[in-house]
Design a protein around this motif. Sequence first.
Motif, PDB file in Angstrom:
ATOM      1  N   TYR A 108     -24.876  -2.602  -0.352  1.00  0.00           N
ATOM      2  CA  TYR A 108     -25.482  -1.300  -0.088  1.00  0.00           C
ATOM      3  C   TYR A 108     -25.417  -0.944   1.391  1.00  0.00           C
ATOM      4  N   PHE A 109     -25.770  -1.891   2.256  1.00  0.00           N
ATOM      5  CA  PHE A 109     -25.739  -1.627   3.691  1.00  0.00           C
ATOM      6  C   PHE A 109     -24.311  -1.384   4.181  1.00  0.00           C
ATOM      7  N   GLU A 110     -23.359  -2.079   3.602  1.00  0.00           N
ATOM      8  CA  GLU A 110     -21.958  -1.858   3.971  1.00  0.00           C
ATOM      9  C   GLU A 110     -21.526  -0.442   3.616  1.00  0.00           C
ATOM     10  N   GLN A 111     -22.004   0.067   2.493  1.00  0.00           N
ATOM     11  CA  GLN A 111     -21.643   1.414   2.070  1.00  0.00           C
ATOM     12  C   GLN A 111     -22.413   2.492   2.834  1.00  0.00           C
ATOM     13  N   LEU A 112     -23.656   2.196   3.203  1.00  0.00           N
ATOM     14  CA  LEU A 112     -24.477   3.180   3.906  1.00  0.00           C
ATOM     15  C   LEU A 112     -24.034   3.346   5.355  1.00  0.00           C
ATOM     16  N   LYS A 113     -23.772   2.241   6.033  1.00  0.00           N
ATOM     17  CA  LYS A 113     -23.371   2.247   7.442  1.00  0.00           C
ATOM     18  C   LYS A 113     -24.460   2.877   8.323  1.00  0.00           C
ATOM     19  N   THR A 114     -24.076   3.497   9.442  1.00  0.00           N
ATOM     20  CA  THR A 114     -25.043   4.118  10.348  1.00  0.00           C
ATOM     21  C   THR A 114     -24.653   5.578  10.547  1.00  0.00           C
ATOM     22  N   PRO A 115     -25.570   6.424  11.014  1.00  0.00           N
ATOM     23  CA  PRO A 115     -25.239   7.846  11.173  1.00  0.00           C
ATOM     24  C   PRO A 115     -23.995   8.104  12.016  1.00  0.00           C
ATOM     25  N   ARG A 116     -23.811   7.340  13.082  1.00  0.00           N
ATOM     26  CA  ARG A 116     -22.684   7.610  13.980  1.00  0.00           C
ATOM     27  C   ARG A 116     -21.334   7.356  13.313  1.00  0.00           C
ATOM     28  N   ASP A 117     -21.326   6.719  12.149  1.00  0.00           N
ATOM     29  CA  ASP A 117     -20.077   6.481  11.419  1.00  0.00           C
ATOM     30  C   ASP A 117     -19.596   7.716  10.665  1.00  0.00           C
ATOM     31  N   TYR A 118     -20.434   8.751  10.574  1.00  0.00           N
ATOM     32  CA  TYR A 118     -20.107   9.877   9.713  1.00  0.00           C
ATOM     33  C   TYR A 118     -19.492  11.080  10.431  1.00  0.00           C
ATOM     34  N   ALA A 119     -19.818  11.274  11.681  1.00  0.00           N
ATOM     35  CA  ALA A 119     -19.283  12.429  12.400  1.00  0.00           C
ATOM     36  C   ALA A 119     -19.564  12.276  13.889  1.00  0.00           C
ATOM     37  N   GLU A 120     -18.787  12.963  14.704  1.00  0.00           N
ATOM     38  CA  GLU A 120     -19.021  12.952  16.147  1.00  0.00           C
ATOM     39  C   GLU A 120     -20.191  13.856  16.516  1.00  0.00           C
ATOM     40  N   ASP A 121     -20.329  14.973  15.812  1.00  0.00           N
ATOM     41  CA  ASP A 121     -21.443  15.887  16.057  1.00  0.00           C
ATOM     42  C   ASP A 121     -22.733  15.252  15.539  1.00  0.00           C
ATOM     43  N   ALA A 122     -23.752  15.189  16.378  1.00  0.00           N
ATOM     44  CA  ALA A 122     -24.987  14.485  16.033  1.00  0.00           C
ATOM     45  C   ALA A 122     -25.694  15.099  14.825  1.00  0.00           C
ATOM     46  N   THR A 123     -25.732  16.430  14.772  1.00  0.00           N
ATOM     47  CA  THR A 123     -26.391  17.087  13.643  1.00  0.00           C
ATOM     48  C   THR A 123     -25.672  16.767  12.342  1.00  0.00           C
ATOM     49  N   GLU A 124     -24.363  16.896  12.361  1.00  0.00           N
ATOM     50  CA  GLU A 124     -23.595  16.638  11.147  1.00  0.00           C
ATOM     51  C   GLU A 124     -23.683  15.174  10.743  1.00  0.00           C
ATOM     52  N   ALA A 125     -23.671  14.281  11.716  1.00  0.00           N
ATOM     53  CA  ALA A 125     -23.786  12.855  11.412  1.00  0.00           C
ATOM     54  C   ALA A 125     -25.121  12.547  10.745  1.00  0.00           C
ATOM     55  N   THR A 126     -26.197  13.163  11.247  1.00  0.00           N
ATOM     56  CA  THR A 126     -27.524  12.961  10.668  1.00  0.00           C
ATOM     57  C   THR A 126     -27.583  13.481   9.241  1.00  0.00           C
ATOM     58  N   VAL A 127     -27.038  14.661   9.035  1.00  0.00           N
ATOM     59  CA  VAL A 127     -27.049  15.275   7.704  1.00  0.00           C
ATOM     60  C   VAL A 127     -26.245  14.447   6.712  1.00  0.00           C
ATOM     61  N   LEU A 128     -25.073  14.015   7.105  1.00  0.00           N
ATOM     62  CA  LEU A 128     -24.217  13.260   6.192  1.00  0.00           C
ATOM     63  C   LEU A 128     -24.775  11.867   5.904  1.00  0.00           C
ATOM     64  N   PHE A 129     -25.442  11.266   6.895  1.00  0.00           N
ATOM     65  CA  PHE A 129     -26.086   9.971   6.658  1.00  0.00           C
ATOM     66  C   PHE A 129     -27.163  10.104   5.591  1.00  0.00           C
ATOM     67  N   CYS A 130     -27.996  11.119   5.712  1.00  0.00           N
ATOM     68  CA  CYS A 130     -29.046  11.349   4.711  1.00  0.00           C
ATOM     69  C   CYS A 130     -28.437  11.658   3.345  1.00  0.00           C
ATOM     70  N   GLY A 131     -27.371  12.454   3.344  1.00  0.00           N
ATOM     71  CA  GLY A 131     -26.707  12.769   2.096  1.00  0.00           C
ATOM     72  C   GLY A 131     -26.114  11.543   1.447  1.00  0.00           C
ATOM     73  N   ARG A 132     -25.500  10.686   2.240  1.00  0.00           N
ATOM     74  CA  ARG A 132     -24.913   9.458   1.710  1.00  0.00           C
ATOM     75  C   ARG A 132     -25.989   8.534   1.168  1.00  0.00           C
TER      76      ARG A 132
END
Length: 214
Positions: A66-90
């Motif tokens: 699960y943790f391998e699939q979730l990763k961290t917010p910074r793995d999802y996008a360079e833009d901080a807002t988008e990274a936060t949103v996609l982390f929560c979505g994931r």
Amino acid sequence: MARRGDALREHILWAAKDVFIEMGFERASMDVVAARAETSKRSLYAHFESKDKLFLAVLDLVRELYFEQLKTPRDYAEDATEATVLFCGRLLQLLLWRSALRTCRLSMAEAERLPEAAARYYDAIFATPQERLASFVGESFDLEPGAADDLARELLGRTVYPRLFRALLGVEPPLDERPDEAAVTRDIDVAAIRRALADLLAGTALGSCALEKQ
């Protein structure tokens, strides 16, 4: 070629994971696990001395995956807002998967008898995701640790956990397919997460300033 040592242990864990999810803890027997793993009960007990120990090891396996699939917010996008949103979505996407919901229900059912198992699952679902998110938003939006913790907790509380609770109760249908990270925006209403984040940042002076700079 017969499996031995660590290879056999890992094979048993994968087989046991499926057995526990399909049958529940009470109905899942060591006989069934041994048969599913195509090994002997003697070999099974050589690696796991009890069903309780096997169950805890399975939960550790599930947490690691699960943790391998979730990763961290910074793995999802360079833009901080988008990274936060996609982390929560994931996170929500992973939790709404039918297999994940069954594992959660299984941990809850055994919580009184095996509090250690429940504690491990709580950490996976609540504590660690919130810590990862708080660390990221604190750094990205220039928030003090307390404010970052509050924002992470409130954002997950608004966008992720209510839907998880509804899915656990069967009110909301689960995701039947294995969650694909590329399909987050299809499976999850990320626009709602984006709005919730904007509202929370607007209420935080430092975060609001950081948001304007992006």
